[in-house]
Scaffold this active site. Structure first.
Site, PDB file in Angstrom:
ATOM      1  N   SER A  31      63.006 -35.999 118.416  1.00  6.55           N
ATOM      2  CA  SER A  31      62.997 -37.257 118.680  1.00  6.55           C
ATOM      3  C   SER A  31      64.026 -37.733 119.322  1.00  6.55           C
ATOM      4  CB  SER A  31      63.344 -37.986 117.066  1.00  6.55           C
ATOM      5  OG  SER A  31      64.266 -37.296 116.421  1.00  6.55           O
ATOM      6  N   LEU A 104      69.665 -25.219 117.821  1.00  3.58           N
ATOM      7  CA  LEU A 104      70.244 -24.570 116.894  1.00  3.58           C
ATOM      8  C   LEU A 104      70.730 -22.991 117.103  1.00  3.58           C
ATOM      9  CD1 LEU A 104      67.957 -25.259 113.616  1.00  3.58           C
ATOM     10  CD2 LEU A 104      70.082 -26.389 114.563  1.00  3.58           C
ATOM     11  N   ILE A 107      74.756 -20.848 122.483  1.00  2.00           N
ATOM     12  CA  ILE A 107      74.479 -20.803 123.709  1.00  2.00           C
ATOM     13  C   ILE A 107      75.292 -19.758 124.407  1.00  2.00           C
ATOM     14  CG2 ILE A 107      74.971 -22.340 125.544  1.00  2.00           C
ATOM     15  CD1 ILE A 107      72.933 -23.555 124.084  1.00  2.00           C
ATOM     16  N   HIS A 123      77.054 -34.088 117.472  1.00  2.00           N
ATOM     17  CA  HIS A 123      77.045 -33.393 116.056  1.00  2.00           C
ATOM     18  C   HIS A 123      77.265 -34.821 114.999  1.00  2.00           C
ATOM     19  CE1 HIS A 123      78.001 -30.475 112.931  1.00  2.00           C
ATOM     20  NE2 HIS A 123      78.753 -31.364 112.517  1.00  2.00           N
TER      21      HIS A 123
END
Length: 209
Positions: A31, A104, A107, A123
């Site tokens: 979203s 999630l 990286i 966050h």
């Protein structure tokens, strides 16, 4: 309430005559990703050029296809092994900025080093509170309510090698009422995300932040 805390030499560049390509990393429903895509759909100098996910069945991929944005899926072992294939895709799509929206996976350092101060995360708390590994989504809102906090909010920050410890760009707060449930808090935080995240991304890329 809005707190600003960043200046980078990159922000001083004149980007007015250059199109900047964004890649959105998202793992779930998407979203936030859809909100960002729609925000930049008719932008003169910024566009979402790619959506990247860790899951082939993530609903964000349907959203991106509907909105005409290319997508790529890289499973978790590709991220854990250094992300070479991910980085190659970013370069293939001429990506200038990476935006995390409900992503999630960790990286890889290779991506962070290739895109210094150009990987942005959001966050769902006022960091450093309720940050770190395992603190995401409803886990954060449940912890906020359990601790009887009187406010929470969002933190938009640059990503570094440590979870939720990158330099803060913007924080926006909202109240937590005594009767609020984690679902109530989530709704307030999501509203802040939808309102502020695309604007902050734009301001960072265009040099206003």
């Amino acid at each position: 309430m809005r707190f600003l805390a960043h200046f980078s030499p990159f922000c001083a560049l004149d980007l007015s005559n250059m199109t900047k390509n964004i890649a959105i990393f998202a793992s779930g429903s998407g979203s936030n990703a859809e909100n960002i895509i729609r925000y930049f759909m008719d932008h003169e100098t910024i566009r979402v050029a790619l959506v990247v996910s860790t899951r082939s069945n993530a609903f964000v991929l349907e959203r991106s296809e509907t909105l005409g944005v290319p997508f790529e899926v890289f499973l978790r072992d590709e991220w854990a092994s250094g992300g070479a294939n991910v980085l190659a895709a970013l370069q293939r799509y001429n990506i200038d900025f990476v935006v995390l929206a409900g992503f999630l996976a960790h990286i890889p350092d290779a991506i962070l080093h290739t895109y210094p101060d150009k990987v942005i995360n959001i966050h769902p708390s006022l960091l450093p509170k309720y940050g770190g590994k395992g603190m995401y989504g409803d886990h954060v809102h449940e912890a906020v309510v359990a601790a009887r906090e009187t406010e929470t909010g969002i933190t938009i920050h640059y990503l570094n090698e440590r979870y939720d410890e990158g330099e803060v760009i913007v924080q926006v707060a909202c109240p937590v009422l005594p009767e609020d449930t984690p679902q109530d808090v989530a709704a307030k935080v999501h509203a802040l995300e939808y309102e502020h995240y695309p604007q902050v991304i734009e301001e960072v890329i265009t040099g206003l932040l």
